[in-house]
Scaffold this motif. Structure first.
Motif, PDB file in Angstrom:
ATOM      1  N   GLY A 160      -9.078  18.765  51.636  1.00 20.53           N
ATOM      2  CA  GLY A 160      -8.263  19.932  51.939  1.00 20.53           C
ATOM      3  C   GLY A 160      -8.806  20.709  53.117  1.00 20.53           C
ATOM      4  O   GLY A 160      -9.771  20.285  53.772  1.00 20.53           O
ATOM      5  N   THR A 161      -8.186  21.840  53.366  1.00 20.69           N
ATOM      6  CA  THR A 161      -8.554  22.676  54.504  1.00 20.69           C
ATOM      7  C   THR A 161      -8.589  24.133  54.086  1.00 20.69           C
ATOM      8  O   THR A 161      -7.696  24.612  53.382  1.00 20.69           O
ATOM      9  CB  THR A 161      -7.552  22.504  55.663  1.00 20.69           C
ATOM     10  N   LEU A 162      -9.620  24.837  54.522  1.00 24.01           N
ATOM     11  CA  LEU A 162      -9.741  26.278  54.310  1.00 24.01           C
ATOM     12  C   LEU A 162      -9.784  26.937  55.676  1.00 24.01           C
ATOM     13  O   LEU A 162     -10.654  26.620  56.491  1.00 24.01           O
ATOM     14  CB  LEU A 162     -11.012  26.612  53.520  1.00 24.01           C
ATOM     15  N   SER A 163      -8.832  27.834  55.943  1.00 25.74           N
ATOM     16  CA  SER A 163      -8.762  28.520  57.236  1.00 25.74           C
ATOM     17  C   SER A 163      -8.820  30.022  57.017  1.00 25.74           C
ATOM     18  O   SER A 163      -8.227  30.544  56.068  1.00 25.74           O
ATOM     19  CB  SER A 163      -7.468  28.162  57.978  1.00 25.74           C
ATOM     20  N   ALA A 164      -9.529  30.722  57.886  1.00 22.92           N
ATOM     21  CA  ALA A 164      -9.644  32.168  57.776  1.00 22.92           C
ATOM     22  C   ALA A 164      -9.686  32.790  59.168  1.00 22.92           C
ATOM     23  O   ALA A 164     -10.116  32.162  60.133  1.00 22.92           O
ATOM     24  CB  ALA A 164     -10.900  32.560  56.997  1.00 22.92           C
ATOM     25  N   ALA A 165      -9.204  34.017  59.237  1.00 26.55           N
ATOM     26  CA  ALA A 165      -9.293  34.823  60.453  1.00 26.55           C
ATOM     27  C   ALA A 165      -9.522  36.262  60.008  1.00 26.55           C
ATOM     28  O   ALA A 165      -9.016  36.682  58.961  1.00 26.55           O
ATOM     29  CB  ALA A 165      -8.021  34.704  61.290  1.00 26.55           C
ATOM     30  N   ALA A 166     -10.301  37.003  60.786  1.00 29.16           N
ATOM     31  CA  ALA A 166     -10.630  38.366  60.373  1.00 29.16           C
ATOM     32  C   ALA A 166     -10.955  39.234  61.578  1.00 29.16           C
ATOM     33  O   ALA A 166     -11.298  38.731  62.655  1.00 29.16           O
ATOM     34  CB  ALA A 166     -11.801  38.368  59.393  1.00 29.16           C
TER      35      ALA A 166
END
Length: 256
Positions: A160-166
């Motif tokens: 799977g893939t985990l994407s984040a932006a902050a």
């Protein structure tokens, strides 16, 4: 440098490309010149970070390693990296404030007899090799006193893939202070302005549910139904009196 191959006894390493990016020595040279020859221990304590050159990073591709296992020479350790990149810029007192890095298809088999807890957990999930990667990019905006983490992505083939932006606020120049106490105080004062998180299941959730259902002696469908009810109850507790049908649909979407 291209097409590098190294053979040493039972070890083979090959590298398709290695690129060393720019190194700017103007800052360190200027710092030494401005000292006027009065360079001693006190000067180094105050100005040591000015001697760090502005290093722009490096990149490589096509790395392959085949070597004896250090813990058991009768076994082989094989690993490969499709590509890796590190790019740094906009230095403040020796610290880069603009960073991007990535790696793709970092792959290796998992030893079946490993004593490592994490490896054992992956093997229990039916994962006998890993093929992972990541992408990271971010920069400090001095005028707005904020740090933008534009992208943080972790991915695994068949996982799977985990994407984040902050966006982090209250990011003042004190973060880069030579005084460690000042820098630590500034770091604890950071605030989260916004956060976006996306999760894409590509097999890991199914493996987890299958394993947990087996451990509890339940049929997979029945186990998912129970987890769906738990998710619905959790969401209801957080959101309050929301339409039950909508909550059930949301819980089902989370599981899917």
């Amino acid at each position: 440098a291209e097409n590098i191959k190294v053979s040493a006894k039972d070890t083979q390493v090959s590298l398709a490309n290695f690129t060393l990016k720019g190194i700017d020595l103007a800052g360190p040279i200027a710092a030494v010149q401005s000292a006027g020859g009065a360079i001693g221990e006190d000067w180094f304590k105050e100005n040591g970070r000015q001697l760090i050159p502005a290093f722009e990073g490096f990149a490589l591709s096509g790395l392959s390693v085949d070597a004896p296992d250090a813990s058991d020479p009768s076994k082989r350790m094989k690993a490969s990296v499709a590509d890796f990149d590190l790019t740094l810029g906009d230095y403040v007192d020796g610290i880069p404030t603009r960073i991007s890095s990535s790696a793709h298809h970092v792959a290796a088999p998992l030893p079946a007899d490993s004593q490592n807890t994490t490896v054992q957990q992956l093997l229990a999930l039916g994962i006998d090799h890993v093929d992972v990667g990541y992408e990271l990019s971010g920069q400090w905006d001095e005028a707005a006193s904020r740090i933008a983490v534009d992208r943080l992505m972790l991915t695994g083939v068949d996982l799977g893939t985990l994407s984040a932006a902050a966006t982090l606020g209250n990011a003042t120049k004190d973060l880069f202070s030579k005084d460690e106490a000042v820098a630590m105080t500034a770091a604890t004062g950071l605030t989260i302005k916004n956060l976006t998180l996306e999760v894409e299941n590509d097999g890991l959730a199914d493996r987890l549910f299958t394993l947990q259902a087996a451990q509890q002696g339940k049929h997979l469908t029945a186990y998912k139904t129970a987890i769906s009810g738990l998710a619905q109850g959790t969401i209801l507790g957080v959101l309050g009196g929301t339409d039950q049908a909508a909550l059930h649909h949301l819980a089902s979407e989370i599981l899917d």
